[in-house]
Write a protein that holds these residues in place. Structure first.
Motif, short mmCIF file in Angstrom:
data_model
loop_
_atom_site.label_atom_id
_atom_site.label_comp_id
_atom_site.label_asym_id
_atom_site.label_seq_id
_atom_site.Cartn_x
_atom_site.Cartn_y
_atom_site.Cartn_z
N ASN A 139 0.84 -1.20 0.00
CA ASN A 139 0.00 0.00 0.00
C ASN A 139 0.87 1.25 0.00
O ASN A 139 1.88 1.30 0.70
CB ASN A 139 -0.86 0.09 1.26
CG ASN A 139 -2.17 -0.63 1.22
OD1 ASN A 139 -2.76 -0.85 2.26
ND2 ASN A 139 -2.68 -1.02 0.07
N LEU A 140 0.47 2.23 -0.77
CA LEU A 140 1.05 3.56 -0.66
C LEU A 140 0.56 4.11 0.67
O LEU A 140 -0.63 4.01 0.99
CB LEU A 140 0.55 4.41 -1.82
CG LEU A 140 1.34 5.61 -2.27
CD1 LEU A 140 2.76 5.23 -2.63
CD2 LEU A 140 0.66 6.28 -3.42
N LEU A 141 1.46 4.68 1.48
CA LEU A 141 1.09 5.16 2.82
C LEU A 141 1.18 6.67 2.93
O LEU A 141 2.05 7.29 2.32
CB LEU A 141 2.01 4.53 3.87
CG LEU A 141 1.97 3.03 4.01
CD1 LEU A 141 3.01 2.56 5.02
CD2 LEU A 141 0.58 2.56 4.40
N ASP A 165 -4.03 12.19 -2.40
CA ASP A 165 -3.47 12.47 -1.08
C ASP A 165 -2.11 13.14 -1.23
O ASP A 165 -1.23 12.63 -1.91
CB ASP A 165 -3.33 11.16 -0.31
CG ASP A 165 -3.14 11.34 1.16
OD1 ASP A 165 -2.51 12.35 1.56
OD2 ASP A 165 -3.62 10.49 1.93
N ALA A 166 -1.93 14.28 -0.59
CA ALA A 166 -0.68 15.04 -0.70
C ALA A 166 0.34 14.67 0.37
O ALA A 166 1.44 15.19 0.37
CB ALA A 166 -0.98 16.53 -0.61
N THR A 167 0.00 13.75 1.29
CA THR A 167 0.90 13.44 2.40
C THR A 167 1.55 12.07 2.29
O THR A 167 1.92 11.47 3.28
CB THR A 167 0.16 13.56 3.74
OG1 THR A 167 -0.86 12.55 3.81
CG2 THR A 167 -0.44 14.93 3.94
N VAL A 168 1.73 11.58 1.06
CA VAL A 168 2.34 10.26 0.83
C VAL A 168 3.79 10.27 1.32
O VAL A 168 4.55 11.20 1.04
CB VAL A 168 2.31 9.90 -0.67
CG1 VAL A 168 3.11 8.65 -0.95
CG2 VAL A 168 0.87 9.74 -1.13
N ILE A 169 4.17 9.21 2.07
CA ILE A 169 5.55 9.12 2.57
C ILE A 169 6.28 7.86 2.14
O ILE A 169 7.48 7.76 2.33
CB ILE A 169 5.62 9.26 4.10
CG1 ILE A 169 4.87 8.12 4.78
CG2 ILE A 169 5.12 10.62 4.53
CD1 ILE A 169 5.15 8.03 6.26
N GLY A 170 5.58 6.86 1.60
CA GLY A 170 6.25 5.65 1.20
C GLY A 170 5.31 4.49 1.01
O GLY A 170 4.11 4.67 0.79
N PHE A 205 3.43 10.09 -15.17
CA PHE A 205 3.56 10.47 -13.75
C PHE A 205 2.35 9.89 -13.03
O PHE A 205 1.27 9.75 -13.61
CB PHE A 205 3.60 11.99 -13.58
CG PHE A 205 4.90 12.59 -14.02
CD1 PHE A 205 6.06 12.35 -13.31
CD2 PHE A 205 4.96 13.41 -15.14
CE1 PHE A 205 7.27 12.90 -13.71
CE2 PHE A 205 6.16 13.96 -15.54
CZ PHE A 205 7.31 13.71 -14.83
N VAL A 206 2.55 9.54 -11.75
CA VAL A 206 1.46 8.96 -10.96
C VAL A 206 1.29 9.70 -9.65
O VAL A 206 2.22 10.34 -9.15
CB VAL A 206 1.70 7.45 -10.68
CG1 VAL A 206 1.79 6.66 -11.98
CG2 VAL A 206 2.95 7.22 -9.84
N HIS A 207 0.06 9.63 -9.12
CA HIS A 207 -0.20 10.12 -7.78
C HIS A 207 -1.11 9.11 -7.07
O HIS A 207 -1.51 8.11 -7.65
CB HIS A 207 -0.77 11.55 -7.77
CG HIS A 207 -2.13 11.71 -8.34
ND1 HIS A 207 -2.36 12.29 -9.56
CD2 HIS A 207 -3.36 11.38 -7.86
CE1 HIS A 207 -3.66 12.32 -9.80
NE2 HIS A 207 -4.29 11.77 -8.78
N ALA A 208 -1.39 9.36 -5.81
CA ALA A 208 -2.15 8.42 -5.00
C ALA A 208 -3.57 8.24 -5.53
O ALA A 208 -4.25 9.21 -5.86
CB ALA A 208 -2.21 8.90 -3.55
N GLY A 209 -3.97 6.98 -5.60
CA GLY A 209 -5.35 6.63 -5.93
C GLY A 209 -6.02 6.16 -4.64
O GLY A 209 -5.47 6.28 -3.55
N LEU A 266 1.00 16.69 -6.23
CA LEU A 266 0.53 15.36 -5.84
C LEU A 266 1.38 14.23 -6.41
O LEU A 266 1.27 13.09 -5.98
CB LEU A 266 -0.92 15.16 -6.29
CG LEU A 266 -1.97 16.07 -5.66
CD1 LEU A 266 -3.33 15.81 -6.31
CD2 LEU A 266 -2.03 15.86 -4.16
N ILE A 267 2.24 14.52 -7.38
CA ILE A 267 3.04 13.47 -8.03
C ILE A 267 3.91 12.75 -7.01
O ILE A 267 4.60 13.38 -6.21
CB ILE A 267 3.92 14.06 -9.15
CG1 ILE A 267 3.05 14.61 -10.28
CG2 ILE A 267 4.90 13.01 -9.68
CD1 ILE A 267 3.82 15.39 -11.33
N VAL A 268 3.83 11.41 -7.04
CA VAL A 268 4.67 10.60 -6.15
C VAL A 268 5.71 9.79 -6.92
O VAL A 268 6.63 9.24 -6.33
CB VAL A 268 3.84 9.65 -5.25
CG1 VAL A 268 2.93 10.44 -4.32
CG2 VAL A 268 3.07 8.64 -6.07
#
Length: 123
Positions: free
Chosen positions: A26-28, A43-48, A82-86, A102-104
């Motif tokens: 899971n993206l966290l 989600d803008a607060t993705v850390i790993g 480019f990807v961001h949280a789904g 938002l790009i992770v």
């Protein structure tokens, strides 16, 4: 003269407390002080990325940076996007020029929805 050392070096795994049930891969995102949960859409607060399944209240290892294998969300992904949280810790295609903060990461492989995609994480 005082010295400073970072708590964790770039690319080094670290531990946080789960505030919800988490599935490996899971993206966290930050969910509170010292806690993480599966990322929500945009989600803008993705850390790993979660290292293993864990229940709420337990410790979970977080991998940050590097190349991660994540579940592609709705619509699937094409290499080079480019990807961001789904939803629920997945990654989805990012539309360039809109909310670029938002790009992770960058998809390195192509995958249909619910399948694994390799992502070069940029944060």
């Amino acid at each position: 003269m005082a010295e400073y050392l970072p708590l964790h070096s770039p690319g080094q795994a670290f531990t946080r407390v789960a505030s919800a049930a988490i599935t490996a891969g899971n993206l966290l995102s930050v969910s509170g002080s010292g806690t993480v949960a599966p990322s929500a859409a945009a989600d803008a607060t993705v850390i790993g990325v979660a290292a293993f399944d864990t229940a709420s209240g337990a410790n979970v290892t977080v991998f940050a940076g590097g190349v991660q294998r994540l579940v592609a969300g709705t619509g699937g992904l094409t290499a080079g996007q480019f990807v961001h949280a789904g939803a629920t810790g997945t990654v989805i295609a990012h539309t360039n020029g809109t909310t670029d903060y938002l790009i992770v990461g960058l998809a390195l492989t192509t995958a249909t929805a619910t399948n694994l995609v390799e992502v070069l994480m940029v944060r």
